[in-house]
Structures are given as structure tokens and as C-alpha cells.
Enzyme design. Structure first.
Site, PDB file in Angstrom:
ATOM      1  N   ARG A 137     -42.884  -7.119  25.870  1.00  0.00           N
ATOM      2  CA  ARG A 137     -42.811  -8.109  26.950  1.00  0.00           C
ATOM      3  C   ARG A 137     -44.155  -8.749  27.256  1.00  0.00           C
ATOM      4  O   ARG A 137     -44.212  -9.890  27.706  1.00  0.00           O
ATOM      5  CB  ARG A 137     -42.238  -7.469  28.205  1.00  0.00           C
ATOM      6  CG  ARG A 137     -40.776  -7.105  28.017  1.00  0.00           C
ATOM      7  CD  ARG A 137     -40.122  -6.923  29.349  1.00  0.00           C
ATOM      8  NE  ARG A 137     -38.735  -6.510  29.191  1.00  0.00           N
ATOM      9  CZ  ARG A 137     -38.000  -6.023  30.173  1.00  0.00           C
ATOM     10  NH1 ARG A 137     -38.512  -5.894  31.373  1.00  0.00           N
ATOM     11  NH2 ARG A 137     -36.752  -5.676  29.969  1.00  0.00           N
TER      12      ARG A 137
ATOM     13  N   ASP B  52     -35.796 -11.200  45.818  1.00  0.00           N
ATOM     14  CA  ASP B  52     -36.200 -10.425  44.636  1.00  0.00           C
ATOM     15  C   ASP B  52     -37.721 -10.490  44.527  1.00  0.00           C
ATOM     16  O   ASP B  52     -38.352 -11.432  45.022  1.00  0.00           O
ATOM     17  CB  ASP B  52     -35.569 -11.023  43.373  1.00  0.00           C
ATOM     18  CG  ASP B  52     -35.499 -10.006  42.231  1.00  0.00           C
ATOM     19  OD1 ASP B  52     -34.416  -9.447  41.997  1.00  0.00           O
ATOM     20  OD2 ASP B  52     -36.539  -9.768  41.569  1.00  0.00           O
TER      21      ASP B  52
END
Ligand code: SAM
Length: 293
Positions: free
Chosen positions: A59, A162
């Protein structure tokens, strides 16, 4: 408004570094993995077990390429440099897991529709919080049920929050690949969704009368203070606590209880447990709890 663009500190926005040669595949050392894990745990509460080393490498390697860096440690220093908050946010965004879909764990939505909502008058200003909203499917699924139950003048709201700011942009766009339809029950597709044509071919869009009741904000469940989020009739805290340590989960549940109206409901993911030594929560179903009046 939040800045979602990572900055390139030493370069103008029209220049970038040469990528390292293909044979120089950067490897993440155990010590570097530890550094990133500690940072992530400190910022978000998310624990990365040692088995996630490859995931971190995959990632983050795009950011090393982006900055032309040879070592993960260099990227760590860059992202944690004072004043480089945007890159630190980008790093956190890259390390969160955002899997979600419409009407995930359908028993929750059925409970909301058939047990909770009928108890509220049609003009009631119902408040629902999707507390780890990811790309918004959970918030919009809930909103479809609320739109069906409450009348047009009712000021019901769905608040989606979030920690991942990039994913919230997707939530705000209310646009999804058409394949997302397969999770939306037929009865909600026509009244609340649009099928894209021409340039929007292949997309599904949530209709504006639903979108106008749904808001998305950046919010870290593990930040030391929460400010005034207000009280909610229903809180969905689903599939996020699995990433936290037991102590973090317990502290979070205690704070979440403080945001429920008396008689309000808390939903957690089916694989998650709730520890409430205070006894304020009544367990209604395995993953559904109600704050005692
Ligand atoms: C697997 S998704 C769950 C989405 C949705 N609730 C569901 O059940 O389908 C987990 C979400 O939690 C968010 N998250 C992780 N740590 C967080 C924190 N400390 N504060 C707020 N959100 C967090 C992630 O960014 C991710 O979008």
C-alpha cells in the site's frame, strides 16, 4: 474544508522525481514496519498484526515511487515531518481497510425498518450516525429506510464519519459502480437510485432527495476529544472495532454510549463484541444493543 491532496514538499506541483530503477524493489524491514504500526496505532487505534507487513509494503510503495524515495524509513520521516499533515493523512488513508457494501449485514437493516422505525412518528427528526462510514454505502442504505418511513417535512439526518478523508470524498459523490445494485433490495432501487446513461453509463447515483439528508465528515473515533457530535437515535459502529485493541474498544463503547439518546440503539458488526461493565446497554440481539431509558 479539508485538503485531500498530498503535498510534495520540495518540488513544484508540475515536477516529480525519477522513479527508482525497476530492479530496486523497496523492502520493508521489521523495524520500519514497527514504525508505521506504531504511528497508525497512535493516530487511529488500528493494530497491524505482524502478518500485515506485505500489505503495508504494497500500500505504501506508491508513495515511495511518487517521491522517488529508496527506503520506507525515508518516507516515514517525510510523512511525519512537522507541517506535513497532508502526507500523514494520506499515509493513514492508505493503511485503513474500507471494505463495505450496500445493506451489508441485512438483518440490521431489517431490524431498523421493522422494529425501530415504526415506533417513531412520521415527523420526528430522527438522527442516525454511521460512525465508520467508509465510502458511504452504510449511510445511504440507512437513509433509504428513513426516507421510506418519515414524511417529506421531517428533518431526519444521517451523519457519516470516517478517519479516511479520501474515502469520504467517494461517499460525498454518492456515485457507485452499477454492480453495487445487486446488494440494494428492489423496492429501494427505483425510488432512491438513478442508473447512469451516456457519460455516466456503468454508474449508479443516489438521488438528491436522499443525499440532502446525508452528511459526511472526517472524524477520528480515537481522538482525545470529540467536540459536540450530539445525541443519536441509532449509531452504527460496524466492522471497525475488529481493528482495535480490547482496551481501545472498551473505551470507545463507553464514549459511544454517551452519544445515544435514552432508548437509542447501537449496532456493531456481527463479528464484534461489546463490553459494557456499566450495564447501561441492553442486548437485544447478538449485535444490537439498546440504551436503557
Ligand atoms: C471495514 S470498514 C467498515 C465500513 C462499514 N461500517 C461497514 O460495516 O460496512 C472500516 C472503516 O473504519 C474506518 N476507521 C478505522 N479507524 C478509524 C478511526 N479511528 N476513526 C474513524 N474511522 C476509522 C476505516 O477508514 C474504514 O473506512
Amino acid at each position: 474544508m479539508l485538503n485531500h491532496h498530498a503535498s510534495t514538499p520540495q518540488l513544484s506541483s508540475r515536477l516529480t522525481h525519477f522513479p527508482p530503477p525497476a530492479h530496486m524493489q523497496q523492502m520493508l524491514t521489521d523495524a520500519e514496519f514497527e514504525q508505521f504500526s506504531e504511528l497508525l496505532a497512535q493516530m487511529s487505534g488500528i493494530l497491524l498484526p505482524p502478518g500485515k507487513k506485505q500489505l503495508v509494503m504494497n500500500r505504501l510503495s506508491c508513495r515511495l515511487r511518487h517521491f522517488g524515495l529508496a527506503r520506507f524509513h525515508d518516507y516515514f520521516l517525510l510523512a511525519t515531518r512537522k507541517g506535513n499533515e497532508a502526507e500523514k493523512r494520506k499515509l493513514i488513508d492508505l493503511l485503513t481497510t474500507n471494505e463495505t457494501y450496500f445493506f451489508r449485514e441485512p438483518a440490521h437493516f431489517e431490524f431498523l425498518r421493522s422494529v425501530i422505525l415504526p415506533a417513531y412518528p412520521a415527523a420526528y427528526p430522527f438522527r442516525l450516525w454511521s460512525a465508520a462510514a467508509s465510502s458511504g454505502e452504510e449511510a445511504y442504505s440507512s437513509a433509504m429506510l428513513l426516507a421510506e418511513h418519515f414524511n417529506r417535512r421531517s428533518a431526519w439526518t444521517v451523519s457519516g464519519t470516517d478517519i479516511n478523508e479520501g474515502i469520504l470524498e467517494r461517499a460525498r459523490s454518492a456515485k457507485y459502480p452499477i454492480e453495487a445494485c445487486k446488494h440494494i433490495p428492489e423496492r429501494y432501487l427505483k425510488p432512491y437510485c438513478l442508473k447512469g446513461i451516456a457519460q455516466e453509463q456503468g454508474n449508479l447515483l443516489i438521488k438528491s432527495d436522499i443525499r440532502s439528508h446525508v452528511h459526511f465528515d472526517s472524524f477520528n473515533l480515537n481522538s482525545p476529544t470529540w467536540g459536540s457530535v450530539g445525541l443519536f437515535d441509532v449509531i452504527l459502529l460496524r466492522n471497525v472495532m475488529i481493528y482495535f485493541a480490547a482496551q481501545t474498544r472498551d473505551a470507545l463503547i463507553n464514549r459511544i454510549i454517551g452519544q445515544l439518546k435514552p432508548g437509542g440503539y447501537l449496532f456493531v458488526g456481527h463479528a464484534e463484541s461489546v463490553n459494557d461493565p456499566s450495564g447501561r446497554l441492553e442486548r437485544i440481539r447478538p449485535s444490537i444493543f439498546r440504551l436503557r431509558d
